[in-house]
Design a protein around this motif. Structure first.
Motif, PDB file in Angstrom:
ATOM      1  N   ILE A 163      17.844 -25.378 -26.358  1.00 13.03           N
ATOM      2  CA  ILE A 163      17.062 -26.309 -27.180  1.00 13.03           C
ATOM      3  C   ILE A 163      17.839 -26.741 -28.422  1.00 13.03           C
ATOM      4  N   THR A 184       1.185 -27.240 -31.118  1.00  7.27           N
ATOM      5  CA  THR A 184       2.102 -28.268 -31.607  1.00  7.27           C
ATOM      6  C   THR A 184       3.246 -28.504 -30.617  1.00  7.27           C
ATOM      7  N   ARG A 185       3.819 -29.700 -30.680  1.00  4.33           N
ATOM      8  CA  ARG A 185       4.803 -30.120 -29.678  1.00  4.33           C
ATOM      9  C   ARG A 185       6.063 -29.277 -29.698  1.00  4.33           C
ATOM     10  N   GLU A 186       6.530 -28.961 -30.905  1.00  5.77           N
ATOM     11  CA  GLU A 186       7.793 -28.243 -30.970  1.00  5.77           C
ATOM     12  C   GLU A 186       7.612 -26.779 -30.567  1.00  5.77           C
ATOM     13  N   TYR A 187       6.444 -26.240 -30.849  1.00 10.27           N
ATOM     14  CA  TYR A 187       6.156 -24.892 -30.354  1.00 10.27           C
ATOM     15  C   TYR A 187       6.084 -24.906 -28.833  1.00 10.27           C
ATOM     16  N   GLU A 206       5.491 -30.195 -23.807  1.00 14.33           N
ATOM     17  CA  GLU A 206       4.330 -30.915 -23.289  1.00 14.33           C
ATOM     18  C   GLU A 206       4.658 -32.374 -23.010  1.00 14.33           C
ATOM     19  N   GLU A 207       5.964 -32.730 -22.972  1.00 18.41           N
ATOM     20  CA  GLU A 207       6.353 -34.139 -22.895  1.00 18.41           C
ATOM     21  C   GLU A 207       6.220 -34.731 -21.501  1.00 18.41           C
ATOM     22  N   GLU A 258      -2.329 -33.148 -34.554  1.00 17.35           N
ATOM     23  CA  GLU A 258      -1.019 -32.547 -34.777  1.00 17.35           C
ATOM     24  C   GLU A 258      -0.111 -33.526 -35.495  1.00 17.35           C
ATOM     25  N   SER A 270      13.683 -27.063 -21.213  1.00 10.32           N
ATOM     26  CA  SER A 270      12.250 -27.137 -21.479  1.00 10.32           C
ATOM     27  C   SER A 270      11.866 -28.556 -21.839  1.00 10.32           C
ATOM     28  N   TYR A 271      10.773 -29.026 -21.256  1.00 11.05           N
ATOM     29  CA  TYR A 271      10.211 -30.319 -21.629  1.00 11.05           C
ATOM     30  C   TYR A 271       8.964 -30.157 -22.501  1.00 11.05           C
ATOM     31  N   THR A 295      10.422 -22.220 -35.311  1.00 14.99           N
ATOM     32  CA  THR A 295      10.611 -23.667 -35.117  1.00 14.99           C
ATOM     33  C   THR A 295       9.858 -24.443 -36.194  1.00 14.99           C
ATOM     34  N   GLU A 296       9.882 -25.786 -36.069  1.00 13.76           N
ATOM     35  CA  GLU A 296       9.187 -26.696 -36.980  1.00 13.76           C
ATOM     36  C   GLU A 296       9.612 -26.496 -38.434  1.00 13.76           C
ATOM     37  N   GLU A 350      10.595 -23.157 -22.806  1.00 13.18           N
ATOM     38  CA  GLU A 350      11.879 -22.480 -22.611  1.00 13.18           C
ATOM     39  C   GLU A 350      11.672 -20.995 -22.359  1.00 13.18           C
ATOM     40  N   LEU A 368       7.628 -26.886 -26.872  1.00 14.25           N
ATOM     41  CA  LEU A 368       9.000 -26.999 -26.360  1.00 14.25           C
ATOM     42  C   LEU A 368       9.615 -25.601 -26.251  1.00 14.25           C
ATOM     43  N   ALA A 369       9.396 -24.796 -27.280  1.00 13.36           N
ATOM     44  CA  ALA A 369       9.936 -23.431 -27.278  1.00 13.36           C
ATOM     45  C   ALA A 369       9.233 -22.571 -26.222  1.00 13.36           C
ATOM     46  N   LEU A 370       7.914 -22.754 -26.075  1.00 15.03           N
ATOM     47  CA  LEU A 370       7.168 -21.976 -25.066  1.00 15.03           C
ATOM     48  C   LEU A 370       7.661 -22.285 -23.654  1.00 15.03           C
TER      49      LEU A 370
END
Lengths: 172, 437
Positions: free
Chosen positions: B246, A112-115, A148-149, B384, A145-146, B292-293, A121, A117-119
């Protein structure tokens, strides 16, 4: 306490070798001596030795040219083979206190995208911490952190994914 | 808190971006026995040609949710526009269960139009509903969706959500430094797309306020991920956060007074809740792993979130104000479970699921936390960002098709699917609006 001591000694070595790096190549021989003598007492593996100094400079320059570091899938730790290169980056920061860099963490699109983002970082922080331990100042390094964007390569294949799991060192 | 209202390199726009070029729906899976319905073209008594074909819009609405099959116009034996012209026999021999007719007039002494519709049950030979709706010509599409809502509810017993809208992100351009990011809003079917924000830096995680007036999202426009809230109608926006590291995943509480979010200012990403009235920040989780999420439970008292504290992403729930050891783990039987949100029943949990380590495919699934039954809803591999329709009937999500990001929707029983294909760029991160008036 003990580990702190080691870090301090290591930083002294780095500071000295940084001094060496600042000197012009004409007085290399002369400057190399104190650096090597003090490094012999510390257990720092990357400390330069006297006769190899110009080669060492070349190695440092080559290392600094590598600004992208790739990661294995779902892994936040940088690869062992990048350790030396990152050490040179850290020393370069230590030697140039006015230098500022940005560590940009990225992930591939799986998960997932937000995970992600954390990865991204977490990956960048791994390199940040390594650089600080090796002499860089925390204030010289910004982490972003970007996730997967901002993929380096689009496509749903392992080659693209491998190129996208990365941390980029960007001069500021 | 620092306000940033106008920034260079950033384009705020409420202009339409050519809806035709954006999104149009295609049904990928329907039910086995759809309800046969005849939708007669509405007659128009005024001058010129109307910009919208109401009967066609209603037909598209009803067919794409999969429950209905509309009769082809060329097979109609008659084309009534009011009740006295209806002969039930004409429709019974075509095996139709329902009939929708209507007519459109110019309202007396005004620029407005009046749309009269009537809806019939053929088998029982009775009129089920009918009314006159008044609006401007530009509102014909809204009027058509309103009629779809009435028909859908009469037949299925579930309120229609055809007036709802979606937010989503579009990434366009090749290469990491050559991409344009847009936050767009459109009707649920992709029509009437508008750009709400355009930037050279990433935009992420749009989510609606519960009154449908505002959108919260993450923008990297300052080079760092920061949370903003933007009024959809006026375009007015304010920066909500400026913490180190973040700032992500903003989600409004059910009552709209708080914003759950993720901040990594204290080292690792944790869940926080910011009160939007007094800006007070409350920390919800404090764990060195990634949390997160966040999403809110329907009662607004707890936060559901993803954490990799056991090594891989799993879903947890924690009451606001609880201690970190009072966290409840909700998923166990997947390699990775993420991006979860409860349906309004508070029992069924929509989430993104990767079953095994060996197979890196991600599906949208529903877990019943009481029976522990799992229903897999999708069969593509990179699914997703699930988001629920405001009537609870469908889930929209992002996936990849032919290498590009597209939005798909699936009914919560998995029987019906439709896709909004994009002609430009990667479309992703849909967020379905609440019911809008």
């Amino acid at each position: 306490m003990q580990s702190k001591q080691i870090i301090k000694t290591g930083m002294l070595v780095i500071a000295l070798s940084a001094l060496v790096a600042c000197k012009s190549s004409s007085d290399v021989e002369e400057a190399a001596a104190p650096a090597s003598s003090s490094s012999s007492s510390a257990s720092s593996s990357a400390a330069p030795s006297a006769p190899a100094l110009s080669q060492e400079e070349i190695r440092a320059q080559n290392a600094l040219r590598q600004t992208v570091f790739y990661f294995d899938f779902d892994i936040a730790e940088f690869k062992a083979e990048d350790r030396n290169t990152l050490t040179y980056h850290a020393r370069d920061l230590a030697a140039n206190p006015n230098k500022r860099i940005r560590l940009e963490g990225h992930a591939d699109e799986r998960g997932t995208r937000e995970y992600n983002l954390a990865l991204g970082e977490r990956r960048a922080n791994g390199i940040l911490n390594y650089m600080v331990v090796n002499g860089a100042s925390r204030s010289q390094i910004e982490v972003v952190s970007y996730g997967e964007e901002r993929p380096a390569q689009t496509g749903q294949n392992e080659q693209a994914y491998a190129r996208n799991r990365r941390v980029e060192v960007v001069a500021r | 808190m620092k306000l940033r209202l106008a920034l260079s390199g950033l384009l705020l726009s409420l202009l339409s971006v050519g809806a035709d070029a954006a999104l149009s729906i295609q049904i990928t899976k329907g039910v086995d026995n759809p309800v046969p319905i005849a939708i007669v073209p509405f007659s128009w008594q005024g001058d010129g040609v109307l910009s919208e074909d109401i009967a066609q819009i209603v037909m598209n609405d009803l067919e794409q949710v999969g429950e209905f099959r509309a009769l082809s116009r060329s097979n109609m034996l008659s084309m009534p526009s009011e009740q006295r012209e209806v002969y039930y026999r004409d429709w019974r021999i075509l095996a139709q269960d329902y009939l929708l007719i209507g007519k459109i007039n110019r309202a007396p002494n005004s620029q407005l139009v009046q749309v009269q519709y009537e809806f019939f049950d053929i088998n029982r030979e009775m009129k089920l509903s009918g009314e006159i709706l008044t609006g401007s010509v530009t509102q014909l599409r809204d009027i058509a969706h309103t009629i779809s809502n009435v028909v859908f509810e009469q037949v299925t017993g579930i309120p229609g959500a055809f007036n709802s809208q979606i937010l989503y992100i579009v990434g366009e351009g090749e290469g990491p430094d050559n991409t344009t990011f847009r936050l767009e809003r459109s009707d649920y079917d992709g029509a009437r797309a508008q750009v709400l924000l355009e930037s050279r830096e990433p935009i992420m995680s749009p989510s609606w306020s519960p009154d449908g007036r505002d959108v919260a999202y993450v923008s990297f426009e300052t080079d760092l991920p920061r949370i903003y809230i933007q009024n959809i109608a006026s375009g007015e926006r304010r920066q909500i956060t400026n913490y180190p590291n973040i700032n992500s995943s903003p989600v409004f509480s059910p009552d709209g007074t708080k914003l759950a979010m993720v901040l990594s200012k204290d080292g690792s990403p944790d869940i926080y809740v910011q009160d939007l009235l007094n800006n007070q920040l409350m920390r919800v989780t404090s764990h060195p792993a990634i949390d997160t999420e966040p999403s809110w439970t329907p009662d607004g008292r707890s936060i559901v979130f993803m954490s990799d504290r056991t090594g891989q992403p799993q879903i947890y729930q924690m009451a606001l104000g609880a201690n970190d050891y009072d966290v409840e783990r909700l998923t166990y039987d997947c390699f990775q479970c993420a991006k979860a949100k409860f349906l309004p029943d508070g029992v069924n949990l929509v989430h993104v699921r990767r079953e095994t380590r060996q197979n890196p495919t991600y599906h949208i699934a529903i877990l019943n936390i009481e029976t522990l039954r799992v229903i897999n809803l999708t069969d593509t591999s990179l699914d997703e960002s699930p988001t629920l329709a405001p009537n609870g009937s469908m889930i929209m999500y992002a996936t990849k098709f032919n290498g590009r990001g597209v939005l798909d929707a699936v009914s919560i029983d998995g029987r019906v699917k439709f896709r909004l294909p994009s002609t430009q760029g990667d479309v992703r991160e849909p967020s379905w609006s609440p019911l809008l008036n």
